[in-house]
Design an enzyme around this catalytic site. Structure first.
Site, mmCIF file in Angstrom:
data_model
loop_
_atom_site.group_PDB
_atom_site.id
_atom_site.type_symbol
_atom_site.label_atom_id
_atom_site.label_comp_id
_atom_site.label_asym_id
_atom_site.label_seq_id
_atom_site.Cartn_x
_atom_site.Cartn_y
_atom_site.Cartn_z
ATOM 1 C CD GLU A 113 0.235 -1.423 -6.596
ATOM 2 O OE1 GLU A 113 -0.611 -1.476 -5.676
ATOM 3 O OE2 GLU A 113 0.543 -2.059 -7.404
ATOM 4 N NE ARG A 131 2.563 -7.039 -1.649
ATOM 5 C CZ ARG A 131 1.554 -7.823 -1.686
ATOM 6 N NH1 ARG A 131 1.193 -8.068 -2.839
ATOM 7 N NH2 ARG A 131 0.751 -8.242 -0.743
ATOM 8 C CG HIS A 176 -1.936 -4.872 -6.653
ATOM 9 N ND1 HIS A 176 -1.249 -4.220 -5.771
ATOM 10 C CD2 HIS A 176 -2.207 -6.036 -6.675
ATOM 11 C CE1 HIS A 176 -0.671 -5.318 -5.028
ATOM 12 N NE2 HIS A 176 -1.201 -6.377 -5.541
#
Length: 370
Positions: free
Chosen positions: A237, A208, A254
């Site tokens: 993000e 994360r 990601h």
């Protein structure tokens, strides 16, 4: 019955239609109006299941095709009687594949061997355990840090975060994002952690974004405390730091857990939750990624670094890295339109030596002589 599903959850269309009305939405179209009369939601990490979205709806079940569930307001769901289910371990092998392939790519560029290096793993759950297995098969020394597991199982197999910082040549994070003590992980890789680094390690984040403090990491890179950065998960993000992007050896949007196999596992977990909750008579074995056109890897075709080239045949981070650098503003587009690779288990390797057989088998490849 009505089910609202994120349209990018793969292998899903047509499976639930015999049992319910299914509405497929883009992430940006998950609104209170869109879900008000839904009985269940099928979501991804970009679909924020907040109080504002859910309050006043008839939603009874939320399933997410992801390991993480910080996009779901679980406290509100528990108060409102909404059952929620995530997909533990669904993409663990995919993230392990990403980490190993990225380390291989950096090692080849630097002209170094991974064997003999010390890898520090912060968070040794589904993903971290697979990364540890891959690293040990590659001949690396592995240090494990996992305070919750150490509290349950004893400290014998675990080390402190300070030991990781002081002894590891490579450090990779595989923890959930939480701000709650006693095991808060928000900015765990922050200024204090960076200040303890001793061996100018490579730093990997594929869990994360907010587990790392971007400003502290940039300072560590620019002052030489960190020598290489492999970043898949970013703070804020999709509005990622351009400064961090410029300093990163491998930068991806990601997608570490985005193998076709991991995606199928996540979809299968969602369907299992729906089957158990509503009593649907679903055949889950129909959720399978497409077969490879060329699944055979012949090591005899490689002049050198045979195992490294086999790993990069399954996933090479360079293409998606180059695309992100050229257009970081398309972060979410790259995720939504990603060409999901297959994991090593989809490949058959031939032409290996006995030592290579053992390593390839540990990495999950089908190897001649199985």
């Amino acid at each position: 019955m009505k089910i609202v599903a994120d349209k990018t959850v793969p292998f899903l269309k047509g499976v639930l239609e015999p049992f319910a009305e299914v509405v497929y939405l883009d992430a940006g179209n998950f609104t209170p109006e869109a879900v008000r009369d839904a009985d269940a939601l099928i979501v991804r990490s970009v679909d924020k299941c907040t109080r504002q979205l859910l309050e006043g709806s008839r939603v009874r079940l939320i399933t997410t095709a992801t390991i993480g569930f910080d996009h779901i307001d679980t406290r509100f769901c528990d108060e409102a009687g909404i059952v929620w289910r995530n997909a533990p371990g669904c993409n663990a092998a995919s993230v392990g594949q990403y980490v190993l392939a990225s380390l291989v790519a950096v090692a080849l560029r630097r002209g170094e061997a991974l064997a003999g290096k010390t890898l520090g793993i912060v968070g040794v759950g589904h993903v971290g355990s697979i990364v540890a297995r891959y690293a040990e098969a590659w001949g690396m020394r592995v240090l494990r840090n996992d305070p919750p597991r150490a509290a349950r199982e004893g400290t014998e197999d675990f080390v402190s975060l300070e030991t990781i910082a002081e002894e590891a040549d490579i450090i990779t994070f595989h923890v959930p994002l939480t701000r709650e003590e006693p095991y808060a992980t928000y900015h765990l890789a922050g200024a204090d952690f960076m200040g303890h680094l001793r061996r100018k390690p490579w730093f990997v984040n594929s869990c994360r974004g907010a587990v790392m403090d971007t400003a502290a990491l940039l300072e560590a890179k620019r002052t030489g405390r960190v020598s290489e950065l492999i970043i898949d998960c970013w703070e804020n993000e999709p509005n990622i730091s351009r400064e961090l992007l410029a300093e990163t050896a491998i930068a991806t949007p990601h997608i570490a857990g985005f193998s076709a196999d991991g995606k199928a596992n996540g979809t299968r977990a969602c369907l299992l939750a729906l089957r158990d909750f509503f009593g649907f008579d679903l055949a889950l074995d129909q959720i399978m990624p497409p077969a490879l056109a060329d699944p055979v890897i012949d090591l005899r075709a490689f002049p050198d670094h045979r195992l490294e080239r086999a790993v990069l045949r399954t996933f090479d981070p360079s293409r998606v890295d180059q695309a992100l650098r050229l257009a970081p503003e398309r972060f979410e587009w790259f995720r939504a339109n990603y060409d999901h690779p297959r994991e090593p288990r989809a490949y058959q390797v031939v032409g290996q030596t006995g030592r290579e057989w053992r390593q390839l088998h540990a990495l999950g490849f089908h190897v001649g002589g199985d």
